[in-house]
Every structure is written in C-alpha cells, then in structure tokens.
Design an enzyme around this catalytic site. Structure first.
Site, mmCIF file in Angstrom:
data_model
loop_
_atom_site.group_PDB
_atom_site.id
_atom_site.type_symbol
_atom_site.label_atom_id
_atom_site.label_comp_id
_atom_site.label_asym_id
_atom_site.label_seq_id
_atom_site.Cartn_x
_atom_site.Cartn_y
_atom_site.Cartn_z
ATOM 1 N N LYS A 84 0.840 -1.200 0.000
ATOM 2 C CA LYS A 84 0.000 0.000 0.000
ATOM 3 C C LYS A 84 0.883 1.261 0.000
ATOM 4 O O LYS A 84 2.109 1.181 0.234
ATOM 5 C CB LYS A 84 -0.929 -0.062 1.220
ATOM 6 N N TYR B 241 -12.322 -2.585 -3.256
ATOM 7 C CA TYR B 241 -12.856 -2.650 -1.887
ATOM 8 C C TYR B 241 -14.378 -2.553 -1.854
ATOM 9 O O TYR B 241 -14.947 -2.115 -0.845
ATOM 10 C CB TYR B 241 -12.232 -1.536 -1.039
ATOM 11 N N PHE C 59 -15.340 3.792 7.456
ATOM 12 C CA PHE C 59 -13.981 4.167 7.058
ATOM 13 C C PHE C 59 -13.751 4.092 5.544
ATOM 14 O O PHE C 59 -12.646 4.379 5.077
ATOM 15 C CB PHE C 59 -12.946 3.290 7.783
ATOM 16 N N ARG D 54 -1.814 -14.739 3.793
ATOM 17 C CA ARG D 54 -2.555 -14.057 4.860
ATOM 18 C C ARG D 54 -1.846 -14.241 6.206
ATOM 19 O O ARG D 54 -1.804 -13.331 7.029
ATOM 20 C CB ARG D 54 -3.992 -14.591 4.953
ATOM 21 N N THR E 239 -5.398 -7.802 10.499
ATOM 22 C CA THR E 239 -5.709 -6.493 9.906
ATOM 23 C C THR E 239 -5.189 -5.359 10.787
ATOM 24 O O THR E 239 -4.640 -4.378 10.289
ATOM 25 C CB THR E 239 -7.242 -6.358 9.711
ATOM 26 N N ARG F 195 2.747 -7.215 9.069
ATOM 27 C CA ARG F 195 2.102 -6.143 9.839
ATOM 28 C C ARG F 195 2.589 -6.124 11.282
ATOM 29 O O ARG F 195 2.750 -5.054 11.882
ATOM 30 C CB ARG F 195 0.580 -6.284 9.771
ATOM 31 N N ASN G 213 -1.701 -0.155 7.333
ATOM 32 C CA ASN G 213 -1.213 -1.525 7.584
ATOM 33 C C ASN G 213 -0.380 -2.128 6.441
ATOM 34 O O ASN G 213 -0.243 -3.337 6.322
ATOM 35 C CB ASN G 213 -2.360 -2.446 8.034
ATOM 36 N N HIS H 80 -1.695 -5.513 1.381
ATOM 37 C CA HIS H 80 -2.969 -6.200 1.135
ATOM 38 C C HIS H 80 -2.692 -7.609 0.646
ATOM 39 O O HIS H 80 -1.729 -7.839 -0.079
ATOM 40 C CB HIS H 80 -3.781 -5.468 0.051
ATOM 41 N N GLU I 72 -9.015 -10.211 -8.166
ATOM 42 C CA GLU I 72 -8.182 -9.025 -7.937
ATOM 43 C C GLU I 72 -7.019 -8.953 -8.937
ATOM 44 O O GLU I 72 -6.677 -7.863 -9.398
ATOM 45 C CB GLU I 72 -7.687 -9.026 -6.485
#
Ligand code: ADP
Length: 169
Positions: A29, A69, A77, A105, A111, A122, A132, A135, A146
């Site tokens: 990100k 998203y 948010f 993951r 998250t 993270r 964070n 993704h 995606e």
C-alpha cells in the site's frame, strides 16, 4: 522439447494432485512504498518459496480502488480507505503456489497491526489498521478477481523457477 531426465524433475510440480495451485493478489500500500518497505515485503514472499508472476508500481485511480474494496462500501472508514489507497503509488504483485492464499494471509498477519503476531509483516512493520502497509486476497476466488482487476493479461508471466525441485519433492 525437454529431455526425459528433465521431465522427471519438473513433472511432479505440474501434477495438480499435489494440491491446488492458487493465485493471490498482494499489494504494498502507499504507506509501505513511502516508508521504503517494498523490498522487505517482496522478500517475505520470495524467501517463503512462492512464485512471482506479476509486478508493477502503479498509481491507483479512484474507481479501481472502489471496485477493489466494493465489499467495504458501507463501512464508515470507506472514504478514508479510498483516499489512503489512492494517496500515492502502490506495488501490485501476483503470486502463485499451492496454498498461497492462506499462507500469504498468515505472512501478512491480522488487519490491526497491534494484534498481528511478531514475525508477520504487519506485526513487524506497522502500528495502525489505517496504515497496515500490505494487502492480500482473502480467498482463491478473490485472488483471481483481484489479479484480473489490477493487471492486464500480458503483465502476468508464466515461468518455472530454477529452485522448483528444491521447494517441493
Ligand atoms: P484485510 O486487509 O486484513 O483483509 P479487511 O478486508 O477487513 O482487512 O479491510 C480492508 C482494509 O481496510 C484493511 O487492510 C485496512 O486498510 C482498512 N480497514 C479495515 N478496517 C478499518 C478500520 N476500522 N479503520 C480504518 N481502516 C480500516
């Protein structure tokens, strides 16, 4: 046109019965790019032994962020999330391998980076959910969706890593 000797080495890696080969979409990100964490994050997946099939630095347009998203559209948010993801370039990656979706993951962690285990990306590199750094797709279906969303078909490369026989028996 491989010799039979080579096929003997490579064929097992092509047999689906060893497990379903999955694709996942991983993205550094904008905070990860700004903080100079691109190499570190790519390295976690590379060292684990997954196969990189797509990679680019990209300024995400608003409509793409909203589509990516879309399941979070109703969340309070959501507008801030779209601003965050479009605030600077991201690094888009497609990774492939047996079990890559769930494993990525785990490598990424929870998250909320304060809840993420040490050793995860993270857990080691971030402190807030809104920043964070990375993704990862949450299912094989979303992985495919995606990758199709963020990459053109000609940006995905199929290749056989030299290390393949040393990663899976
Ligand atoms: P994950 O990225 O771990 O799959 P989600 O799909 O729940 O998590 O959320 C997507 C992204 O939206 C998160 O990674 C984070 O950037 C952002 N996000 C989620 N929850 C919040 C929150 N409560 N406040 C701010 N941003 C959030």
């Amino acid at each position: 046109s491989r010799s039979s000797k080579q096929s003997g080495i490579f064929l097992p890696h092509l047999i689906a019965s060893l497990g379903e080969i999955e694709q996942t979409y991983i993205m550094v990100k904008p905070d990860g790019v700004q903080r100079g964490l691109v190499g570190e994050i790519i390295s976690r997946f590379e060292k684990k032994g997954f196969k990189l099939t797509g990679l680019k630095l990209f300024q995400c347009p608003k409509d793409l962020a909203e589509e990516h998203y879309k399941d979070l559209k109703a969340k309070p948010f959501f507008p801030k999330l779209i601003d965050y993801i479009t605030s600077g370039p991201v690094v888009c990656m497609a990774w492939e391998g047996v079990g890559v979706v769930a494993s990525a993951r785990k490598l990424i962690g929870s998250t909320d980076p304060l809840q993420a285990e040490p050793g995860t990306i993270r857990g080691d590199l971030a402190v807030q959910t809104g920043r964070n750094v990375v993704h990862g797709s949450d299912s094989p279906e979303n992985g495919k969706r995606e990758i199709a969303l963020w990459f053109n078909e000609n940006e995905i490369n199929q290749w056989t890593p030299a290390q393949a026989p040393w990663l899976r028996e």
